[in-house]
Design an enzyme around this catalytic site. Structure first.
Site, PDB file in Angstrom:
ATOM      1  N   CYS A  94       0.867  -1.173   0.000  1.00 35.06           N
ATOM      2  CA  CYS A  94       0.000   0.000   0.000  1.00 35.06           C
ATOM      3  C   CYS A  94       0.908   1.229   0.000  1.00 35.06           C
ATOM      4  O   CYS A  94       1.679   1.433   0.945  1.00 35.06           O
ATOM      5  CB  CYS A  94      -0.866  -0.058   1.260  1.00 35.06           C
ATOM      6  SG  CYS A  94      -1.912   1.371   1.485  1.00 35.06           S
ATOM      7  N   CYS A 101      -2.582  14.873   3.459  1.00 30.85           N
ATOM      8  CA  CYS A 101      -3.589  14.921   2.381  1.00 30.85           C
ATOM      9  C   CYS A 101      -4.420  16.182   2.551  1.00 30.85           C
ATOM     10  O   CYS A 101      -4.841  16.497   3.663  1.00 30.85           O
ATOM     11  CB  CYS A 101      -4.487  13.684   2.433  1.00 30.85           C
ATOM     12  SG  CYS A 101      -5.745  13.686   1.132  1.00 30.85           S
ATOM     13  N   CYS A 105     -10.932  14.375   4.831  1.00 30.78           N
ATOM     14  CA  CYS A 105     -12.113  13.588   5.196  1.00 30.78           C
ATOM     15  C   CYS A 105     -12.141  13.488   6.719  1.00 30.78           C
ATOM     16  O   CYS A 105     -11.098  13.243   7.345  1.00 30.78           O
ATOM     17  CB  CYS A 105     -12.062  12.204   4.557  1.00 30.78           C
ATOM     18  SG  CYS A 105     -11.983  12.316   2.760  1.00 30.78           S
ATOM     19  N   CYS A 324      -6.124   0.932   6.920  1.00 32.85           N
ATOM     20  CA  CYS A 324      -6.716   2.014   6.135  1.00 32.85           C
ATOM     21  C   CYS A 324      -7.045   3.222   6.998  1.00 32.85           C
ATOM     22  O   CYS A 324      -7.720   3.091   8.015  1.00 32.85           O
ATOM     23  CB  CYS A 324      -8.054   1.567   5.566  1.00 32.85           C
ATOM     24  SG  CYS A 324      -7.951   0.726   4.034  1.00 32.85           S
TER      25      CYS A 324
END
Ligand code: SAH
Ligand code: SF4
Length: 329
Positions: A94, A101, A105, A324
Site C-alpha cells: 500500500c 492529504c 475527510c 486504512c
C-alpha cells in the site's frame, strides 16, 4: 534519469538494459551490487543518482506478523508511511502518494494532517522497490500494489500516472496492471483525465455515502465541489466504454452511514451499475469521534438481497496503526 546518465557518458544502449535489470527486476540493494557495470560506472551512478530518494526511518510489524509498516522521510523532512500486507499467497504493498492529504475527510487520520508534500514518481516507486527488495531476500514477490496509503492520487495525478507507467513497463518492473489499484475520493475532472490515460489499472472510488448531503459532511474537501451525480456520470461513461467493474469503497461508521436506510439507498444508487461494493470496517483513530459499526453483516445482506455484489475488506495491521485511514504521523 537512467537514460540521461547513459547519454551523458555516451554509453552503449545495453548499459541501460543492465541498469533496468538490476534495479527494477533483480532488486539490487545498492549501486555496488550492480556488478554487470564496470566499477567506474558504478561509482559515477553512486555520485549522481540517489539509490532511493526516501530515507528509511523505521519498520514496525504487527503481532500476527502479517503487516509491516515502514516509515520514510523525504528530502524535505516530511514523513510518509507504506504498508506491506501478507494474506495467503498475496503480498500487497500500500503506497502513499503524498505526505498528508489536503482533502480532509473527517474520519481519516491522514486527512487531519493537511498536505505537507506531493511525492514524485521516484518516491512512489522507492516505496514499492523497498518491499520488492525485502521480499526477494526471502524468495518472495510483491503481488499487488494499491494506491491507498497517504494522500489523494488524483491530486498528484501526473506523478502517480508516471509511477504506474514505470511499474508496468516491460523493460522496467513489468508488473501486471491488473494487480494495481488506485483508490480515489473522486475528484471528477481529474478522474476523467486519469481514465483518459487508459493505464489499465483498477479503480476504487471512495463513496462512503449514498447521497450528496452526507458525502459532503464526511468528505467536505472533495464532495462539496464534486457532486455525486457528476462522479457517477463520469464512471458510467467509463464502464460503458470499458465494460470494467468499478469498486466502491464504503467505510461503515457507527450511527453515521450504517443504517438499514443507508444500505437501501446505496443499493438503489448502484442498481444496474457494474459495481462491487467493498465495505470497510472503520479503523478507529485517536482524537476522532467515530466508532466501528456493529451492522457490517446486516449492511452486506441488504445490499446482496438487492443484487449488489459486496465484499468486506479484511483489516490488517490495526495494532500498528497501519490499517486504512490510520496512517498519520
Ligand atoms: N485518498 C484515497 C486513498 C487513500 S485512503 C481515497 O480516499 O480513496 C484508502 C481508503 O481508506 C479510502 O477508501 C478511505 O476513505 C479509507 N479510510 C480512510 N480513513 C479510514 C479509517 N479510519 N478506517 C477505515 N478506512 C478508512
Ligand atoms: Fe485524503 Fe483519502 Fe484520507 Fe480522504 S480518505 S483525507 S482523500 S487520504
Amino acid at each position: 534519469m537512467f537514460k540521461q546518465f547513459v547519454k551523458k557518458y555516451n554509453l552503449p544502449n545495453y548499459r541501460i538494459t543492465q541498469i533496468y535489470e538490476g534495479y527494477y527486476k533483480n532488486f539490487i540493494s545498492s549501486w555496488d551490487e550492480l556488478t554487470t557495470l564496470p566499477k567506474d560506472l558504478r561509482e559515477k551512478l553512486k555520485e549522481e543518482i540517489p539509490f532511493s530518494k526516501l530515507i528509511f526511518v523505521s519498520n514496525n510489524t504487527s503481532k500476527d506478523g502479517n503487516t509491516n509498516k515502514v516509515l520514510f522521510k523525504t528530502e524535505k523532512d516530511n514523513y510518509i508511511e507504506s504498508v506491506l500486507m501478507k494474506e495467503k499467497d498475496r503480498n500487497t504493498v500500500c503506497v502513499s502518494c503524498m505526505s498528508g492529504c489536503p482533502v480532509g475527510c473527517i474520519f481519516c487520520a491522514t486527512g487531519q494532517m493537511g498536505l505537507n508534500e506531493l511525492l514524485d514518481s521516484q518516491q512512489i516507486l522507492d516505496q514499492i522497490l523497498y518491499f520488492c527488495r525485502e521480499l526477494s531476500l526471502k524468495n518472495e514477490k510483491v503481488t499487488n500494489i494499491v494506491y491507498m496509503g497517504m494522500g489523494e492520487p488524483l491530486l498528484n495525478l501526473e506523478n502517480v500516472a508516471r509511477s504506474i507507467m514505470i511499474i508496468a513497463d516491460k523493460e522496467k518492473m513489468a508488473f501486471s496492471k491488473r494487480r494495481v489499484t488506485v483508490s480515489t475520493s473522486g475528484h471528477v475532472q481529474n478522474l476523467r483525465i486519469f481514465l483518459g490515460k487508459n493505464l489499465g489499472v483498477k479503480i476504487a472510488i471512495s463513496l462512503h455515502a449514498a447521497n450528496q448531503k452526507l458525502r459532503e459532511r464526511l468528505m467536505p474537501g472533495v464532495a462539496s465541489n464534486n457532486y455525486l451525480e457528476n462522479l457517477l456520470d463520469t464512471i458510467d461513461s467509463y464502464t460503458q466504454k470499458s465494460n470494467k467493474r468499478i469498486t466502491y469503497e464504503y467505510v461503515l461508521l457507527r450511527n453515521v452511514n450504517d443504517s438499514v436506510e443507508d444500505a437501501k439507498e446505496l443499493a438503489n444508487l448502484l442498481k444496474g451499475r457494474l459495481a462491487l461494493v467493498n465495505l470497510i470496517n472503520y479503523n478507529e483513530v485517536d482524537c476522532l469521534p467515530f466508532k466501528k459499526s456493529k451492522k457490517t453483516v446486516l449492511f452486506k445482506k441488504i445490499l446482496e438481497e438487492r443484487g449488489i455484489t459486496c465484499t468486506i475488506r479484511k483489516s490488517l495491521g490495526e495494532d500498528i496503526k497501519g490499517a486504512c485511514g490510520q496512517l498519520g504521523i
